[in-house]
Design a protein around this motif. Structure first.
Motif, mmCIF file in Angstrom:
data_model
loop_
_atom_site.group_PDB
_atom_site.id
_atom_site.type_symbol
_atom_site.label_atom_id
_atom_site.label_comp_id
_atom_site.label_asym_id
_atom_site.label_seq_id
_atom_site.Cartn_x
_atom_site.Cartn_y
_atom_site.Cartn_z
ATOM 1 N N MET A 1 -1.556 13.679 10.640
ATOM 2 C CA MET A 1 -2.223 13.341 9.400
ATOM 3 C C MET A 1 -3.626 12.827 9.738
ATOM 4 O O MET A 1 -3.776 11.862 10.469
ATOM 5 C CB MET A 1 -1.433 12.262 8.663
ATOM 6 N N GLU A 2 -4.634 13.484 9.192
ATOM 7 C CA GLU A 2 -6.016 13.112 9.460
ATOM 8 C C GLU A 2 -6.533 12.206 8.351
ATOM 9 O O GLU A 2 -6.566 12.599 7.187
ATOM 10 C CB GLU A 2 -6.874 14.377 9.565
ATOM 11 N N LEU A 3 -6.912 10.999 8.703
ATOM 12 C CA LEU A 3 -7.433 10.052 7.720
ATOM 13 C C LEU A 3 -8.863 9.687 8.083
ATOM 14 O O LEU A 3 -9.201 9.565 9.254
ATOM 15 C CB LEU A 3 -6.613 8.765 7.709
ATOM 16 N N THR A 4 -9.686 9.501 7.079
ATOM 17 C CA THR A 4 -11.021 8.984 7.328
ATOM 18 C C THR A 4 -10.968 7.479 7.127
ATOM 19 O O THR A 4 -10.092 6.974 6.417
ATOM 20 C CB THR A 4 -12.036 9.611 6.352
ATOM 21 N N PRO A 5 -11.893 6.750 7.731
ATOM 22 C CA PRO A 5 -11.867 5.286 7.584
ATOM 23 C C PRO A 5 -11.864 4.841 6.132
ATOM 24 O O PRO A 5 -11.232 3.849 5.791
ATOM 25 C CB PRO A 5 -13.137 4.843 8.300
ATOM 26 N N ALA A 6 -12.522 5.581 5.255
ATOM 27 C CA ALA A 6 -12.573 5.195 3.846
ATOM 28 C C ALA A 6 -11.202 5.282 3.187
ATOM 29 O O ALA A 6 -11.000 4.734 2.119
ATOM 30 C CB ALA A 6 -13.570 6.077 3.104
ATOM 31 N N GLU A 7 -10.261 5.959 3.806
ATOM 32 C CA GLU A 7 -8.935 6.082 3.207
ATOM 33 C C GLU A 7 -8.064 4.849 3.443
ATOM 34 O O GLU A 7 -6.955 4.790 2.937
ATOM 35 C CB GLU A 7 -8.239 7.329 3.733
ATOM 36 N N LEU A 8 -8.544 3.899 4.191
ATOM 37 C CA LEU A 8 -7.843 2.631 4.366
ATOM 38 C C LEU A 8 -8.691 1.533 3.734
ATOM 39 O O LEU A 8 -9.816 1.299 4.142
ATOM 40 C CB LEU A 8 -7.625 2.309 5.849
ATOM 41 N N THR A 9 -8.134 0.898 2.731
ATOM 42 C CA THR A 9 -8.831 -0.224 2.117
ATOM 43 C C THR A 9 -8.828 -1.390 3.099
ATOM 44 O O THR A 9 -8.033 -1.412 4.054
ATOM 45 C CB THR A 9 -8.119 -0.659 0.819
ATOM 46 N N PRO A 10 -9.681 -2.386 2.872
ATOM 47 C CA PRO A 10 -9.642 -3.565 3.750
ATOM 48 C C PRO A 10 -8.251 -4.209 3.810
ATOM 49 O O PRO A 10 -7.801 -4.616 4.875
ATOM 50 C CB PRO A 10 -10.675 -4.506 3.128
ATOM 51 N N ALA A 11 -7.551 -4.272 2.675
ATOM 52 C CA ALA A 11 -6.210 -4.866 2.662
ATOM 53 C C ALA A 11 -5.242 -4.018 3.480
ATOM 54 O O ALA A 11 -4.439 -4.551 4.257
ATOM 55 C CB ALA A 11 -5.708 -5.023 1.231
ATOM 56 N N GLU A 12 -5.302 -2.691 3.313
ATOM 57 C CA GLU A 12 -4.420 -1.807 4.084
ATOM 58 C C GLU A 12 -4.697 -1.923 5.575
ATOM 59 O O GLU A 12 -3.767 -2.015 6.378
ATOM 60 C CB GLU A 12 -4.608 -0.348 3.637
ATOM 61 N N LEU A 13 -5.974 -1.927 5.945
ATOM 62 C CA LEU A 13 -6.320 -2.040 7.361
ATOM 63 C C LEU A 13 -5.872 -3.383 7.932
ATOM 64 O O LEU A 13 -5.375 -3.455 9.051
ATOM 65 C CB LEU A 13 -7.820 -1.849 7.579
ATOM 66 N N THR A 14 -6.001 -4.434 7.157
ATOM 67 C CA THR A 14 -5.589 -5.757 7.634
ATOM 68 C C THR A 14 -4.095 -5.790 7.926
ATOM 69 O O THR A 14 -3.668 -6.221 8.998
ATOM 70 C CB THR A 14 -5.971 -6.838 6.607
ATOM 71 N N VAL A 15 -3.294 -5.302 6.992
ATOM 72 C CA VAL A 15 -1.838 -5.283 7.186
ATOM 73 C C VAL A 15 -1.463 -4.358 8.336
ATOM 74 O O VAL A 15 -0.684 -4.727 9.221
ATOM 75 C CB VAL A 15 -1.118 -4.878 5.880
ATOM 76 N N LEU A 16 -2.037 -3.168 8.348
ATOM 77 C CA LEU A 16 -1.740 -2.219 9.423
ATOM 78 C C LEU A 16 -2.160 -2.788 10.774
ATOM 79 O O LEU A 16 -1.420 -2.691 11.762
ATOM 80 C CB LEU A 16 -2.450 -0.887 9.145
ATOM 81 N N GLY A 17 -3.318 -3.412 10.832
ATOM 82 C CA GLY A 17 -3.786 -4.007 12.082
ATOM 83 C C GLY A 17 -2.862 -5.103 12.595
ATOM 84 O O GLY A 17 -2.611 -5.203 13.805
ATOM 85 N N LEU A 18 -2.335 -5.913 11.692
ATOM 86 C CA LEU A 18 -1.394 -6.954 12.110
ATOM 87 C C LEU A 18 -0.117 -6.346 12.668
ATOM 88 O O LEU A 18 0.496 -6.888 13.602
ATOM 89 C CB LEU A 18 -1.079 -7.898 10.944
ATOM 90 N N SER A 48 1.474 -8.631 -2.950
ATOM 91 C CA SER A 48 0.961 -7.298 -2.610
ATOM 92 C C SER A 48 1.348 -6.852 -1.201
ATOM 93 O O SER A 48 1.178 -5.674 -0.869
ATOM 94 C CB SER A 48 -0.556 -7.242 -2.775
ATOM 95 N N ILE A 49 1.876 -7.738 -0.382
ATOM 96 C CA ILE A 49 2.230 -7.367 0.991
ATOM 97 C C ILE A 49 3.260 -6.239 1.004
ATOM 98 O O ILE A 49 3.077 -5.227 1.686
ATOM 99 C CB ILE A 49 2.734 -8.586 1.794
ATOM 100 N N TYR A 50 4.313 -6.374 0.225
ATOM 101 C CA TYR A 50 5.360 -5.336 0.233
ATOM 102 C C TYR A 50 4.863 -4.034 -0.399
ATOM 103 O O TYR A 50 5.245 -2.954 0.027
ATOM 104 C CB TYR A 50 6.642 -5.846 -0.436
ATOM 105 N N TYR A 51 3.986 -4.152 -1.383
ATOM 106 C CA TYR A 51 3.370 -2.959 -1.964
ATOM 107 C C TYR A 51 2.577 -2.213 -0.885
ATOM 108 O O TYR A 51 2.694 -0.989 -0.743
ATOM 109 C CB TYR A 51 2.466 -3.349 -3.133
ATOM 110 N N LEU A 52 1.770 -2.948 -0.116
ATOM 111 C CA LEU A 52 0.970 -2.325 0.947
ATOM 112 C C LEU A 52 1.865 -1.733 2.031
ATOM 113 O O LEU A 52 1.599 -0.621 2.521
ATOM 114 C CB LEU A 52 0.011 -3.353 1.556
#
Length: 182
Positions: A1-18, A48-52
């Motif tokens: 799956m090819e994603l561009t950086p814009a496809e991750l919101t700051p909240a999504e990136l924060t959760v994914l990064g953790l 919103s954590i479980y939603y993300l």
């Protein structure tokens, strides 16, 4: 799956990064978010954590290994290879890209003509006092968690740098506006 950086919101990136740092369940994420003061710079509410998590899992960026009779709240989320790659690309894009950041204080400053000089000076002093208290709280949070992973150290360093720059600006404005005789 090819994603561009814009496809991750700051909240999504924060959760994914953790979760790239360490697989964990939603409650653990909440504890890390609270402990590191992440809500100071991103909009991640507890609800919103479980939603993300669900959204990232559906996109194939997270997975939950099968565990017998695991309750939904105790599901341990792991970043997938695609998730790690997407997080790395998005993190680089967010670091490298200088973007304007909307800041409510700018709205107030743009409307100075509506305020009396003493009201503006008082608001500046109030903001300076609040900023000093917030800076002290952030420094204490940083000290209480040492040693921190590099990412958390850099977030604290950048946040404190921004607060110090704002403090310098505020102190100068308080001095100048305290001397004005409008």
């Amino acid at each position: 799956m090819e994603l561009t950086p814009a496809e991750l919101t700051p909240a999504e990136l924060t959760v994914l990064g953790l979760l790239v740092e360490r697989p964990q369940h939603g409650y653990d994420l909440e504890q890390v978010i609270e402990r590191r003061g992440i809500r100071q710079w991103t909009d991640i509410g507890f609800s919103s954590i479980y939603y993300l998590l669900t959204k990232l899992e559906q996109r194939g960026l997270l997975h939950v290994p099968e565990a017998p009779a695991a309750t939904r709240s105790r599901r341990v989320f792991h970043a997938t290879d695609d998730g790690r790659a997407a997080a790395a690309r998005a993190a680089l894009a967010y670091i490298a890209g200088a973007r304007p950041v909307p800041h409510p204080v700018l709205v107030g400053l743009a409307n100075l003509s509506l305020l009396p000089a003493d009201g503006y000076a008082r608001a500046l002093r109030t903001r300076l006092t609040q900023l000093d208290a917030r800076t002290a709280a952030v420094r204490e949070a940083e000290r209480a968690q040492a040693p921190l992973p590099l990412a958390a150290r850099e977030v604290f360093s950048y946040s404190l740098g921004l607060m110090e720059a704002e403090r310098q600006w505020l102190a100068e404005r308080v001095r100048v506006n305290g001397d004005r005789q409008d």
